[in-house]
Design a protein around this motif. Sequence first.
Motif, PDB file in Angstrom:
ATOM      1  N   PRO A  63       4.968  63.757  88.723  1.00  0.00           N
ATOM      2  CA  PRO A  63       3.983  64.674  89.306  1.00  0.00           C
ATOM      3  C   PRO A  63       2.759  63.938  89.861  1.00  0.00           C
ATOM      4  CG  PRO A  63       3.987  64.842  86.909  1.00  0.00           C
ATOM      5  CD  PRO A  63       5.117  63.923  87.289  1.00  0.00           C
ATOM      6  N   TYR A  64       2.629  62.643  89.553  1.00  0.00           N
ATOM      7  CA  TYR A  64       1.513  61.844  90.033  1.00  0.00           C
ATOM      8  C   TYR A  64       1.902  60.932  91.192  1.00  0.00           C
ATOM      9  CZ  TYR A  64       0.077  63.385  85.440  1.00  0.00           C
ATOM     10  OH  TYR A  64      -0.186  64.164  84.347  1.00  0.00           O
ATOM     11  N   SER A  65       3.085  61.112  91.717  1.00  0.00           N
ATOM     12  CA  SER A  65       3.578  60.246  92.779  1.00  0.00           C
ATOM     13  C   SER A  65       2.655  60.293  93.992  1.00  0.00           C
ATOM     14  CB  SER A  65       4.981  60.676  93.195  1.00  0.00           C
ATOM     15  OG  SER A  65       5.428  59.877  94.266  1.00  0.00           O
ATOM     16  N   PRO A  66       2.320  59.109  94.552  1.00  0.00           N
ATOM     17  CA  PRO A  66       1.400  59.076  95.693  1.00  0.00           C
ATOM     18  C   PRO A  66       1.943  59.768  96.941  1.00  0.00           C
ATOM     19  CG  PRO A  66       2.299  56.894  95.275  1.00  0.00           C
ATOM     20  CD  PRO A  66       2.746  57.781  94.150  1.00  0.00           C
ATOM     21  N   HIS A  67       3.250  59.899  97.051  1.00  0.00           N
ATOM     22  CA  HIS A  67       3.785  60.551  98.250  1.00  0.00           C
ATOM     23  C   HIS A  67       3.411  62.034  98.297  1.00  0.00           C
ATOM     24  CE1 HIS A  67       7.065  62.206  95.827  1.00  0.00           C
ATOM     25  NE2 HIS A  67       7.335  62.978  96.844  1.00  0.00           N
ATOM     26  N   LEU A  68       3.078  62.616  97.148  1.00  0.00           N
ATOM     27  CA  LEU A  68       2.688  64.024  97.121  1.00  0.00           C
ATOM     28  C   LEU A  68       1.295  64.248  97.712  1.00  0.00           C
ATOM     29  CD1 LEU A  68       4.007  64.943  93.564  1.00  0.00           C
ATOM     30  CD2 LEU A  68       5.044  65.519  95.775  1.00  0.00           C
TER      31      LEU A  68
ATOM     32  N   PHE B 158       2.359  55.071 101.825  1.00  0.00           N
ATOM     33  CA  PHE B 158       1.934  55.080 100.426  1.00  0.00           C
ATOM     34  C   PHE B 158       2.661  53.951  99.711  1.00  0.00           C
ATOM     35  CE2 PHE B 158       5.564  57.867 100.795  1.00  0.00           C
ATOM     36  CZ  PHE B 158       6.372  57.497  99.734  1.00  0.00           C
ATOM     37  N   VAL B 159       2.089  53.476  98.608  1.00  0.00           N
ATOM     38  CA  VAL B 159       2.664  52.386  97.832  1.00  0.00           C
ATOM     39  C   VAL B 159       3.468  52.983  96.682  1.00  0.00           C
ATOM     40  CG1 VAL B 159       2.166  50.361  96.401  1.00  0.00           C
ATOM     41  CG2 VAL B 159       0.811  50.806  98.448  1.00  0.00           C
ATOM     42  N   ILE B 160       4.696  52.488  96.489  1.00  0.00           N
ATOM     43  CA  ILE B 160       5.542  52.939  95.384  1.00  0.00           C
ATOM     44  C   ILE B 160       4.953  52.377  94.090  1.00  0.00           C
ATOM     45  CG2 ILE B 160       7.845  52.870  94.345  1.00  0.00           C
ATOM     46  CD1 ILE B 160       7.861  54.387  96.931  1.00  0.00           C
ATOM     47  N   PRO B 161       4.589  53.226  93.129  1.00  0.00           N
ATOM     48  CA  PRO B 161       3.993  52.730  91.887  1.00  0.00           C
ATOM     49  C   PRO B 161       5.022  52.130  90.935  1.00  0.00           C
ATOM     50  CG  PRO B 161       4.216  55.110  91.791  1.00  0.00           C
ATOM     51  CD  PRO B 161       4.659  54.684  93.168  1.00  0.00           C
TER      52      PRO B 161
ATOM     53  N   THR C 248       5.387  49.451 100.497  1.00  0.00           N
ATOM     54  CA  THR C 248       4.802  50.581 101.206  1.00  0.00           C
ATOM     55  C   THR C 248       5.904  51.320 101.955  1.00  0.00           C
ATOM     56  OG1 THR C 248       2.746  49.353 101.474  1.00  0.00           O
ATOM     57  CG2 THR C 248       3.068  51.257 102.899  1.00  0.00           C
ATOM     58  N   MET C 249       5.903  52.632 101.817  1.00  0.00           N
ATOM     59  CA  MET C 249       6.887  53.473 102.485  1.00  0.00           C
ATOM     60  C   MET C 249       6.199  54.695 103.063  1.00  0.00           C
ATOM     61  SD  MET C 249      10.173  53.345  99.943  1.00  0.00           S
ATOM     62  CE  MET C 249      11.358  53.651 101.237  1.00  0.00           C
ATOM     63  N   THR C 250       6.957  55.479 103.776  1.00  0.00           N
ATOM     64  CA  THR C 250       6.525  56.794 104.223  1.00  0.00           C
ATOM     65  C   THR C 250       7.585  57.789 103.784  1.00  0.00           C
ATOM     66  OG1 THR C 250       7.664  56.646 106.337  1.00  0.00           O
ATOM     67  CG2 THR C 250       5.394  55.829 106.275  1.00  0.00           C
ATOM     68  N   ASP C 251       7.251  59.052 103.744  1.00  0.00           N
ATOM     69  CA  ASP C 251       8.259  60.062 103.412  1.00  0.00           C
ATOM     70  C   ASP C 251       9.443  59.965 104.362  1.00  0.00           C
ATOM     71  OD1 ASP C 251       6.833  61.089 101.313  1.00  0.00           O
ATOM     72  OD2 ASP C 251       6.164  62.884 102.371  1.00  0.00           O
TER      73      ASP C 251
ATOM     74  N   PRO D  58      11.637  63.958 100.421  1.00  0.00           N
ATOM     75  CA  PRO D  58      11.343  63.820  98.998  1.00  0.00           C
ATOM     76  C   PRO D  58      10.351  64.846  98.471  1.00  0.00           C
ATOM     77  CG  PRO D  58      10.302  62.073 100.248  1.00  0.00           C
ATOM     78  CD  PRO D  58      11.190  62.814 101.203  1.00  0.00           C
ATOM     79  N   LYS D  59       9.641  65.545  99.347  1.00  0.00           N
ATOM     80  CA  LYS D  59       8.689  66.546  98.876  1.00  0.00           C
ATOM     81  C   LYS D  59       9.349  67.885  98.574  1.00  0.00           C
ATOM     82  CE  LYS D  59       4.612  64.629 100.977  1.00  0.00           C
ATOM     83  NZ  LYS D  59       3.556  64.765 101.940  1.00  0.00           N
TER      84      LYS D  59
END
Length: 126
Positions: A60-65, A74-77, A84-87, A95-96
């Motif tokens: 629920p804390y994923s930066p892509h959200l 956004f950076v994959i934690p 760094t990726m994009t949706d 992914p959303k």
Amino acid sequence: MTLLRHKIQELISMRRPDCIVSDMLHPWTAGAAAKIGIMRLVFQGTCMFTSSLKDAIQSPYSPHLKTQSNCEPFVIPGLPDPITMTDHSFPISNPKRVYTQLMEEWRDAELKSYGVLVNNFYELDC
């Protein structure tokens, strides 16, 4: 395999193995293992990188959200090096989107399992 579920559960109950190793696509094996009091290990045929991506987008804390568009990076934690990726570049579609019931069952069964076996080796993810 779903059609064979009840027969496999009967076989597991009769044979009483020490452990069940089952593909992540068969979450019902978590209940079968718990019913007779044995461990279940999940087998994921994907590599650790794919598993890390899956875990990152399920948080629920994923930066892509927090992104405003499918093209915002956004950076994959949780990885040792920043990726760094994009949706839009995710290896899964959108992914959303809300996860289906089956994906939730897979995750729930994985959390109830003793561990996860991943098809991977060090050199693959270096």
